[in-house]
Design a protein around this motif. Sequence first.
Motif, PDB file in Angstrom:
ATOM      1  N   THR A 205     -32.882  20.795 -15.180  1.00  0.00           N
ATOM      2  CA  THR A 205     -33.236  22.092 -14.594  1.00  0.00           C
ATOM      3  C   THR A 205     -32.443  22.410 -13.330  1.00  0.00           C
ATOM      4  O   THR A 205     -32.208  23.574 -13.028  1.00  0.00           O
ATOM      5  CB  THR A 205     -34.736  22.136 -14.263  1.00  0.00           C
ATOM      6  OG1 THR A 205     -35.049  21.071 -13.360  1.00  0.00           O
ATOM      7  CG2 THR A 205     -35.573  21.987 -15.518  1.00  0.00           C
ATOM      8  N   ALA A 206     -32.036  21.380 -12.588  1.00  0.00           N
ATOM      9  CA  ALA A 206     -31.371  21.614 -11.309  1.00  0.00           C
ATOM     10  C   ALA A 206     -29.886  21.269 -11.341  1.00  0.00           C
ATOM     11  O   ALA A 206     -29.234  21.252 -10.299  1.00  0.00           O
ATOM     12  CB  ALA A 206     -32.070  20.804 -10.217  1.00  0.00           C
ATOM     13  N   GLY A 207     -29.329  20.990 -12.518  1.00  0.00           N
ATOM     14  CA  GLY A 207     -27.915  20.678 -12.613  1.00  0.00           C
ATOM     15  C   GLY A 207     -27.530  19.401 -11.903  1.00  0.00           C
ATOM     16  O   GLY A 207     -26.496  19.335 -11.245  1.00  0.00           O
ATOM     17  N   ARG A 208     -28.349  18.348 -12.086  1.00  0.00           N
ATOM     18  CA  ARG A 208     -28.134  17.102 -11.354  1.00  0.00           C
ATOM     19  C   ARG A 208     -27.362  16.043 -12.152  1.00  0.00           C
ATOM     20  O   ARG A 208     -26.972  15.026 -11.603  1.00  0.00           O
ATOM     21  CB  ARG A 208     -29.480  16.504 -10.932  1.00  0.00           C
ATOM     22  CG  ARG A 208     -30.256  17.348  -9.936  1.00  0.00           C
ATOM     23  CD  ARG A 208     -29.568  17.347  -8.579  1.00  0.00           C
ATOM     24  NE  ARG A 208     -30.464  17.795  -7.524  1.00  0.00           N
ATOM     25  CZ  ARG A 208     -30.515  19.037  -7.063  1.00  0.00           C
ATOM     26  NH1 ARG A 208     -29.723  19.955  -7.610  1.00  0.00           N
ATOM     27  NH2 ARG A 208     -31.339  19.370  -6.094  1.00  0.00           N
ATOM     28  N   VAL A 209     -27.175  16.258 -13.450  1.00  0.00           N
ATOM     29  CA  VAL A 209     -26.472  15.258 -14.254  1.00  0.00           C
ATOM     30  C   VAL A 209     -24.985  15.357 -13.980  1.00  0.00           C
ATOM     31  O   VAL A 209     -24.378  16.431 -14.062  1.00  0.00           O
ATOM     32  CB  VAL A 209     -26.762  15.446 -15.757  1.00  0.00           C
ATOM     33  CG1 VAL A 209     -25.915  14.486 -16.589  1.00  0.00           C
ATOM     34  CG2 VAL A 209     -28.236  15.215 -16.030  1.00  0.00           C
TER      35      VAL A 209
END
Length: 358
Positions: A205-209
């Motif tokens: 959801t937060a573009g953390r990958v």
Amino acid sequence: MNPAVGTAAALAGRGHDIAWAGPADLVRRMAGPDAHPGVRAAIEEFGPDVVIADQQTVAGGLIAESLGLTWVTSATTSAELVDPLAGMPKVAAWLDGLLDALRGRIAGGRGTADPRMSPHGVLVYTTRALLGPIELPDHVWLVGPSLTGRPAASDFPWQWLEGAEHVVLLVSLGTADADASAPFLNAAVQGLSGKADVRAVAVDTAGRVTGTASNILLRPHVPQLSLLSRVDAVVCHAGHNTVCEALWHGVPPVVAPIRDDQPIVAGQVTDAGAGVRLRFGRADARRIADAVDTVLDEASGHREAARAVGRSFRAAGGSRAAADRLESLLPHVAPGRHGRNRVGADPAGRSGHHPKPA
């Protein structure tokens, strides 16, 4: 809010009027643009026969009791049923003090009931198969998960799941813990990347990958209910909704609880034999991949246990059973019969229609 949406849809289908209260952006997204926030004003304007108050938003119960109305608790997690603060009496006393102070501020000090456990009835969206053999009073009703269609984006690439034989996984840690879950999510993607027999949908959801492989599909949001009918296992944070929705479909979860009720729900999953638990802070790529292999192994028994819990969920009745219980509080309406009696679901303002299924 998801279980209450299903219950409201069942009630509206029987001819009842529904009103909603809560955070305006969420309520209007789920229940329609005509819903207006504001609990006391909504209840007084709408004049409900029954107030359904979410267990974690206590204003509904406090206001309903102060006005002498029939009210029912909607318990969207079963954690409160096991008295999670039993071993922390000072914390329990502190919380009781907060609730008493809130009662004084918004309800004129009227009422004595715990706003988290209505004496009129408590709807709990689970069954004994997951909850376990704890003692419950008669007015606590285990109705099973209440599922219904919900708004979802229509651009999910379903064709990505098609093709050669492969295992399909869903990795989702909810939206409330996006920042804290970044290391775990990256570890899960790392552990599952490159597996020729695996395709994994990871909710980022937060573009953390920061890295991925061709067998991993990253999406900020997914149509979870539709997706669960296509997956073989779920890696999640042990949120009650996600766990119950997975088990409804007979899908075994790998649970890594972060906070709140999640450790209790994770314990229920493992006690039922339906999944594997990981320590959130120590779950590296290898441990996550090994846990997925374990729940997928038929010999482990997790998949059959998940299916057994799912069968109990479907037998319990869900939104239909919840609607029956609520109608039983109306002496002038037999359960299951159509009527125009107004039933407020954590109500606020007049919203004369129920949430439309996606």
